[in-house]
Motif scaffolding. Sequence first.
Motif, PDB file in Angstrom:
ATOM      1  N   ALA A  29       0.835  -1.209   0.000  1.00 56.43           N
ATOM      2  CA  ALA A  29       0.000   0.000   0.000  1.00 56.43           C
ATOM      3  C   ALA A  29       0.869   1.258   0.000  1.00 56.43           C
ATOM      4  O   ALA A  29       0.658   2.171  -0.802  1.00 56.43           O
ATOM      5  CB  ALA A  29      -0.932  -0.006   1.209  1.00 56.43           C
ATOM      6  N   ALA A  34      -0.293   4.831  -1.355  1.00 56.42           N
ATOM      7  CA  ALA A  34      -1.379   5.037  -0.383  1.00 56.42           C
ATOM      8  C   ALA A  34      -0.871   5.883   0.776  1.00 56.42           C
ATOM      9  O   ALA A  34       0.245   5.697   1.256  1.00 56.42           O
ATOM     10  CB  ALA A  34      -1.905   3.705   0.122  1.00 56.42           C
ATOM     11  N   VAL A  98      -7.052  -0.696   2.971  1.00 57.64           N
ATOM     12  CA  VAL A  98      -6.083  -0.944   1.897  1.00 57.64           C
ATOM     13  C   VAL A  98      -6.455  -2.208   1.138  1.00 57.64           C
ATOM     14  O   VAL A  98      -6.930  -3.182   1.713  1.00 57.64           O
ATOM     15  CB  VAL A  98      -4.633  -1.034   2.422  1.00 57.64           C
TER      16      VAL A  98
END
Length: 192
Positions: A29, A34, A98
Amino acid sequence: MPTMWKIQELKTTPSLDLFSQLVELLQDAVDSGASVGFLAPLSTAEARNYWMASLEEVARGERVVLLALENNALIGCVQLHLSTRANARHRADVQKLVVHTQAQGKGLGRTLLDAIEKVAEQKGRSLLLADARQGAPGERLFKSAGYSPLGAIPRFQRGPDGDFDSTVIFYRDLSAQAVQGAGGAAAAKRRG
């Protein structure tokens, strides 16, 4: 045929294999951009430390972790941080939603969000808070799921690349949803 995932709550200490998959999911992630509280590249040690601390909160009943599995492989997760203050036990924060890069674009994020909302209701939490980097997929997901944006805070955090990002703060009142649902059913009954 739609993809079927198994969504389950992590209630006990995970196996070493599952713990390794949690570490890898978090690294995937962060490395893919992210904004979940870390800078890239995320070291294995830092990811392990994060999960060990989170699992301690799970054991204390302060955090819920839902896992998404496909063929026994971890492909996503979402967390709910439960407020423990006496005047705030009606609310919780949706955190670290996620989906592994290889499983994105199939609706798993929405499935996880719906699942964590059900858990929140089961735990008596009627107000959910969330945040997402402005312009990122998380912002679109929360908006499409009915979360109300409060606004964007500029330079709120550093993204995985180290640059400052604006963050949108959201809330969702699950009690209003329940009231609307009950009101709609009552109105239909009166009409019927």
